[in-house]
Design an enzyme around this catalytic site. Sequence first.
Site, short mmCIF file in Angstrom:
data_model
loop_
_atom_site.label_atom_id
_atom_site.label_comp_id
_atom_site.label_asym_id
_atom_site.label_seq_id
_atom_site.Cartn_x
_atom_site.Cartn_y
_atom_site.Cartn_z
N ASP A 26 0.86 -1.19 0.00
CA ASP A 26 0.00 0.00 0.00
C ASP A 26 0.90 1.24 0.00
OD1 ASP A 26 -1.71 2.21 0.99
OD2 ASP A 26 -3.21 0.63 1.23
N ASN A 28 -12.62 -3.59 3.04
CA ASN A 28 -13.71 -2.61 3.05
C ASN A 28 -14.63 -2.98 1.89
OD1 ASN A 28 -12.46 -1.28 5.20
ND2 ASN A 28 -11.24 -0.01 3.83
N VAL A 80 -12.55 2.87 -1.05
CA VAL A 80 -12.29 3.99 -1.96
C VAL A 80 -12.00 3.45 -3.36
CG1 VAL A 80 -10.72 5.91 -2.45
CG2 VAL A 80 -11.45 5.46 -0.10
N HIS A 128 -10.13 -5.72 -2.58
CA HIS A 128 -8.76 -5.82 -2.06
C HIS A 128 -8.76 -6.07 -0.56
CE1 HIS A 128 -9.92 -1.55 -2.01
NE2 HIS A 128 -9.19 -1.42 -0.91
N HIS A 143 -6.66 -5.79 2.89
CA HIS A 143 -5.54 -5.10 3.51
C HIS A 143 -4.89 -6.07 4.49
CE1 HIS A 143 -6.73 -0.80 2.57
NE2 HIS A 143 -7.90 -1.39 2.38
P1 AMP Z 1 -9.71 1.27 0.46
O1 AMP Z 1 -9.90 2.53 1.27
O2 AMP Z 1 -10.06 0.02 1.22
O3 AMP Z 1 -10.38 1.35 -0.89
O4 AMP Z 1 -8.15 1.16 0.24
C1 AMP Z 1 -7.50 1.62 -0.89
C2 AMP Z 1 -6.03 1.59 -0.57
O5 AMP Z 1 -5.32 1.70 -1.80
C3 AMP Z 1 -5.56 2.75 0.32
O6 AMP Z 1 -4.99 2.20 1.52
C4 AMP Z 1 -4.52 3.47 -0.54
O7 AMP Z 1 -3.42 3.95 0.21
C5 AMP Z 1 -4.13 2.39 -1.53
N1 AMP Z 1 -3.63 2.87 -2.83
C6 AMP Z 1 -4.23 3.78 -3.64
N2 AMP Z 1 -3.49 3.95 -4.77
C7 AMP Z 1 -2.42 3.13 -4.65
C8 AMP Z 1 -1.29 2.85 -5.48
N3 AMP Z 1 -1.11 3.44 -6.67
N4 AMP Z 1 -0.38 1.95 -5.06
C9 AMP Z 1 -0.54 1.34 -3.85
N5 AMP Z 1 -1.59 1.55 -3.03
C10 AMP Z 1 -2.51 2.44 -3.42
#
Ligand code: AMP
Length: 136
Positions: A30, A86, A94, A99, A101
């Site tokens: 991440d 999530n 988001v 995915h 975590h």
């Molecule tokens: P969520 O809030 O569960 O949708 O998590 C999305 C995650 O993707 C967040 O923790 C971000 O920091 C991560 N993220 C977004 N863009 C990238 C990227 N280009 N490379 C790695 N992680 C990312």
Amino acid sequence: MAECIFCKIVKGEIPSAKIYEDDETYAFLDIAPVNPGHTLVIPKHHTEKLGSLSDKQLGHLMHSVNTITKAVEKGTKADATNVTLNNGEAAGQVVKHVHFHIIPRFKGDGLKPWQHGKYEEGEMKKVQEKIGKFIA
Ligand code: AMP
Ligand code: ZN
């Protein structure tokens, strides 16, 4: 509509710090870690929510999540991990591509756990029934 950022990562169109890859799964660090080593595990196949994956796809994904969780714990010398997903916008999703975590946790790292509530009299039974009737 702009293409999904995680699909672009799978295709190599956006750089990522890859941790693991097989035919169906991709895992990478991440970019904004809760703790260093915070890893995302995704199916290569694009879908937004967990329930859209087939049992076979889910089985494969969970196997990968478990393997990678063990590697993250060992590699970061973590005391434990939070393994979370999530599942939809209201739950904090988001990026609209399923995915998991995997977050390394350390004793005294200061992260706050969930806030817990409580049921009113009789509410727990009603909720139990409401959920149960959708499980075959
Ligand atoms: P969520 O809030 O569960 O949708 O998590 C999305 C995650 O993707 C967040 O923790 C971000 O920091 C991560 N993220 C977004 N863009 C990238 C990227 N280009 N490379 C790695 N992680 C990312
Ligand atoms: Zn995608």
